[in-house]
Design a protein around this motif. Structure first.
Motif, PDB file in Angstrom:
ATOM      1  N   ALA A   1       0.826  -1.206   0.000  1.00  0.00           N
ATOM      2  CA  ALA A   1       0.000   0.000   0.000  1.00  0.00           C
ATOM      3  C   ALA A   1       0.860   1.256   0.000  1.00  0.00           C
ATOM      4  O   ALA A   1       0.535   2.252  -0.659  1.00  0.00           O
ATOM      5  N   LEU A   2       1.978   1.220   0.723  1.00  0.00           N
ATOM      6  CA  LEU A   2       2.885   2.369   0.766  1.00  0.00           C
ATOM      7  C   LEU A   2       3.492   2.633  -0.611  1.00  0.00           C
ATOM      8  O   LEU A   2       3.477   3.777  -1.106  1.00  0.00           O
ATOM      9  N   PHE A   3       3.998   1.598  -1.248  1.00  0.00           N
ATOM     10  CA  PHE A   3       4.596   1.773  -2.567  1.00  0.00           C
ATOM     11  C   PHE A   3       3.542   2.148  -3.611  1.00  0.00           C
ATOM     12  O   PHE A   3       3.841   2.883  -4.567  1.00  0.00           O
ATOM     13  N   HIS A   4       2.345   1.652  -3.422  1.00  0.00           N
ATOM     14  CA  HIS A   4       1.258   2.021  -4.325  1.00  0.00           C
ATOM     15  C   HIS A   4       1.017   3.529  -4.291  1.00  0.00           C
ATOM     16  O   HIS A   4       0.824   4.166  -5.341  1.00  0.00           O
ATOM     17  N   GLN A   5       1.043   4.121  -3.092  1.00  0.00           N
ATOM     18  CA  GLN A   5       0.848   5.565  -2.989  1.00  0.00           C
ATOM     19  C   GLN A   5       2.030   6.334  -3.577  1.00  0.00           C
ATOM     20  O   GLN A   5       1.857   7.379  -4.201  1.00  0.00           O
ATOM     21  N   LEU A   6       3.240   5.815  -3.380  1.00  0.00           N
ATOM     22  CA  LEU A   6       4.422   6.509  -3.887  1.00  0.00           C
ATOM     23  C   LEU A   6       4.479   6.502  -5.409  1.00  0.00           C
ATOM     24  O   LEU A   6       4.958   7.465  -6.033  1.00  0.00           O
ATOM     25  N   PHE A   7       4.004   5.421  -6.018  1.00  0.00           N
ATOM     26  CA  PHE A   7       4.077   5.297  -7.466  1.00  0.00           C
ATOM     27  C   PHE A   7       2.768   5.658  -8.162  1.00  0.00           C
ATOM     28  O   PHE A   7       2.697   5.590  -9.388  1.00  0.00           O
ATOM     29  N   ARG A   8       1.757   6.007  -7.377  1.00  0.00           N
ATOM     30  CA  ARG A   8       0.467   6.333  -7.985  1.00  0.00           C
ATOM     31  C   ARG A   8       0.603   7.585  -8.848  1.00  0.00           C
ATOM     32  O   ARG A   8       1.173   8.585  -8.416  1.00  0.00           O
ATOM     33  N   GLY A   9       0.069   7.532 -10.048  1.00  0.00           N
ATOM     34  CA  GLY A   9       0.200   8.657 -10.973  1.00  0.00           C
ATOM     35  C   GLY A   9      -0.704   9.819 -10.614  1.00  0.00           C
ATOM     36  O   GLY A   9      -1.500   9.764  -9.666  1.00  0.00           O
ATOM     37  N   GLY A  10      -0.579  10.898 -11.359  1.00  0.00           N
ATOM     38  CA  GLY A  10      -1.410  12.067 -11.132  1.00  0.00           C
ATOM     39  C   GLY A  10      -0.922  12.911  -9.976  1.00  0.00           C
ATOM     40  O   GLY A  10       0.247  12.867  -9.587  1.00  0.00           O
ATOM     41  N   GLU A  11      -1.834  13.663  -9.388  1.00  0.00           N
ATOM     42  CA  GLU A  11      -1.472  14.577  -8.308  1.00  0.00           C
ATOM     43  C   GLU A  11      -1.428  13.884  -6.940  1.00  0.00           C
ATOM     44  O   GLU A  11      -1.090  14.516  -5.948  1.00  0.00           O
ATOM     45  N   ARG A  12      -1.812  12.635  -6.895  1.00  0.00           N
ATOM     46  CA  ARG A  12      -1.830  11.868  -5.641  1.00  0.00           C
ATOM     47  C   ARG A  12      -2.649  12.592  -4.575  1.00  0.00           C
ATOM     48  O   ARG A  12      -2.172  12.855  -3.464  1.00  0.00           O
ATOM     49  N   THR A  13      -3.884  12.909  -4.888  1.00  0.00           N
ATOM     50  CA  THR A  13      -4.774  13.547  -3.923  1.00  0.00           C
ATOM     51  C   THR A  13      -5.345  12.505  -2.969  1.00  0.00           C
ATOM     52  O   THR A  13      -5.403  11.315  -3.281  1.00  0.00           O
ATOM     53  N   ASP A  14      -5.762  12.968  -1.804  1.00  0.00           N
ATOM     54  CA  ASP A  14      -6.400  12.104  -0.799  1.00  0.00           C
ATOM     55  C   ASP A  14      -5.544  10.879  -0.496  1.00  0.00           C
ATOM     56  O   ASP A  14      -6.030   9.739  -0.470  1.00  0.00           O
ATOM     57  N   VAL A  15      -4.276  11.111  -0.254  1.00  0.00           N
ATOM     58  CA  VAL A  15      -3.348  10.011  -0.002  1.00  0.00           C
ATOM     59  C   VAL A  15      -3.740   9.231   1.250  1.00  0.00           C
ATOM     60  O   VAL A  15      -3.731   7.994   1.262  1.00  0.00           O
ATOM     61  N   ALA A  16      -4.092   9.947   2.315  1.00  0.00           N
ATOM     62  CA  ALA A  16      -4.442   9.271   3.570  1.00  0.00           C
ATOM     63  C   ALA A  16      -5.671   8.385   3.398  1.00  0.00           C
ATOM     64  O   ALA A  16      -5.702   7.231   3.869  1.00  0.00           O
ATOM     65  N   ASP A  17      -6.692   8.894   2.710  1.00  0.00           N
ATOM     66  CA  ASP A  17      -7.906   8.102   2.489  1.00  0.00           C
ATOM     67  C   ASP A  17      -7.618   6.881   1.626  1.00  0.00           C
ATOM     68  O   ASP A  17      -8.100   5.781   1.893  1.00  0.00           O
ATOM     69  N   SER A  18      -6.837   7.083   0.585  1.00  0.00           N
ATOM     70  CA  SER A  18      -6.506   5.973  -0.312  1.00  0.00           C
ATOM     71  C   SER A  18      -5.681   4.919   0.405  1.00  0.00           C
ATOM     72  O   SER A  18      -5.928   3.709   0.254  1.00  0.00           O
ATOM     73  N   LEU A  19      -4.712   5.347   1.203  1.00  0.00           N
ATOM     74  CA  LEU A  19      -3.871   4.408   1.939  1.00  0.00           C
ATOM     75  C   LEU A  19      -4.691   3.612   2.941  1.00  0.00           C
ATOM     76  O   LEU A  19      -4.551   2.383   3.065  1.00  0.00           O
ATOM     77  N   ALA A  20      -5.569   4.304   3.674  1.00  0.00           N
ATOM     78  CA  ALA A  20      -6.411   3.621   4.659  1.00  0.00           C
ATOM     79  C   ALA A  20      -7.335   2.610   3.993  1.00  0.00           C
ATOM     80  O   ALA A  20      -7.544   1.505   4.508  1.00  0.00           O
ATOM     81  N   ALA A  21      -7.886   2.974   2.837  1.00  0.00           N
ATOM     82  CA  ALA A  21      -8.790   2.060   2.138  1.00  0.00           C
ATOM     83  C   ALA A  21      -8.046   0.813   1.672  1.00  0.00           C
ATOM     84  O   ALA A  21      -8.563  -0.307   1.783  1.00  0.00           O
ATOM     85  N   CYS A  22      -6.833   0.985   1.157  1.00  0.00           N
ATOM     86  CA  CYS A  22      -6.042  -0.165   0.711  1.00  0.00           C
ATOM     87  C   CYS A  22      -5.706  -1.095   1.870  1.00  0.00           C
ATOM     88  O   CYS A  22      -5.823  -2.325   1.756  1.00  0.00           O
ATOM     89  N   LEU A  23      -5.287  -0.508   2.980  1.00  0.00           N
ATOM     90  CA  LEU A  23      -4.914  -1.319   4.139  1.00  0.00           C
ATOM     91  C   LEU A  23      -6.124  -2.053   4.715  1.00  0.00           C
ATOM     92  O   LEU A  23      -6.033  -3.224   5.106  1.00  0.00           O
ATOM     93  N   PHE A  24      -7.258  -1.377   4.755  1.00  0.00           N
ATOM     94  CA  PHE A  24      -8.434  -2.020   5.338  1.00  0.00           C
ATOM     95  C   PHE A  24      -8.963  -3.122   4.440  1.00  0.00           C
ATOM     96  O   PHE A  24      -9.576  -4.080   4.925  1.00  0.00           O
ATOM     97  N   ALA A  25      -8.741  -3.010   3.140  1.00  0.00           N
ATOM     98  CA  ALA A  25      -9.108  -4.112   2.237  1.00  0.00           C
ATOM     99  C   ALA A  25      -8.353  -5.374   2.624  1.00  0.00           C
ATOM    100  O   ALA A  25      -8.915  -6.481   2.644  1.00  0.00           O
ATOM    101  N   ALA A  26      -7.064  -5.214   2.959  1.00  0.00           N
ATOM    102  CA  ALA A  26      -6.269  -6.366   3.398  1.00  0.00           C
ATOM    103  C   ALA A  26      -6.768  -6.899   4.734  1.00  0.00           C
ATOM    104  O   ALA A  26      -6.821  -8.114   4.957  1.00  0.00           O
TER     105      ALA A  26
END
Length: 240
Positions: free
Chosen positions: A85-110
């Motif tokens: 999830a950490l590397f996904h956020q680092l390599f995510r394209g675009g402006e990488r908005t809402d990083v905290a929300d995206s990271l939390a959602a990825c982790l909670f999926a696991a």
């Protein structure tokens, strides 16, 4: 109701069938969760969640045979999911908005798929397959009450109470018929499934605020919530 019944049938059919059933539930759960939260990086969360499901299921299914398997492989999978999830956020394209929300959602999926994997960890002996089936029957009864009471627009507290009573009766009946367990033991299994299932139904109801298409999430989140309880009660009744 249908998902609970199908998973109960899989549990009684053996570990291979249960493994397939659990994996289907996990994939549907991740898909539903990503749809509900609808945050940037959802595709990455879907990949991380499904990857975590495959990994934890494989470790639990292919691990050494034991009368009392543990959930220790789950810690390894969650650690790997955190890094992914950490590397996904680092390599995510675009402006990488809402990083905290995206990271939390990825982790909670696991986290969700690891919770669901507890059903597979709990299945080791025939008696424990019956314990799982009793709890799934109780969950199906609670879900049936939830559907009927929701259609009648009854208060949520009343729905939860009636669902727990129905779950207790279904758990007691299934446990005594399938495994010849004491009536009180079956009722405890049912009450546990009913209480935790009510929490899952509440989460499904709240998801309406965030996604119009929540059917997949609503059908699978109660199973993930009840999974760890099935594992620990199976260990307790199995003497592990």
């Amino acid at each position: 109701v249908l998902v609970s019944v199908a998973l109960a049938a899989a549990a009684l059919s053996g570990r291979p069938a249960l493994a397939v059933g659990v994996l289907v539930v996990q994939v549907a759960l991740v898909f539903g969760w990503v749809r509900v939260v609808d945050v940037p990086g959802g595709r990455g969360g879907l990949v991380i969640g499904i990857g975590a499901a495959l990994a934890v299921d494989a470790l639990l299914f292919l691990g050494p045979a034991s009368a009392t398997p543990s959930l220790e492989p789950s810690a390894t999978v969650l650690a790997a999911a955190c890094l992914a999830a950490l590397f996904h956020q680092l390599f995510r394209g675009g402006e990488r908005t809402d990083v905290a929300d995206s990271l939390a959602a990825c982790l909670f999926a696991a986290v969700l798929v690891v919770l669901a994997a507890a059903w597979l960890a709990a299945h080791t002996e025939r008696i424990e397959a019956y314990v799982l089936a009793a709890m799934l029957a109780a969950l199906a009864a609670a879900a049936l009450v939830e559907v009927a009471a929701s259609a009648l627009r009854l208060p949520r507290t009343f729905r939860a109470l009636v669902g727990i009573v129905a779950a207790a009766a279904a758990g007691a009946g299934a446990a005594t018929r399938l495994a010849a367990l004491p009536l009180t033991t079956g009722a405890v299994l049912g009450i546990t499934a009913g209480i935790l299932g009510a929490a899952g139904f509440g989460a499904a109801a709240l998801s309406r605020r965030y996604a119009s298409d929540r059917a997949v999430f609503a059908a699978t989140i109660p199973l993930a919530v009840v999974g760890p309880a099935a594992y620990f009660l199976g260990r307790l009744l199995g003497g592990g």
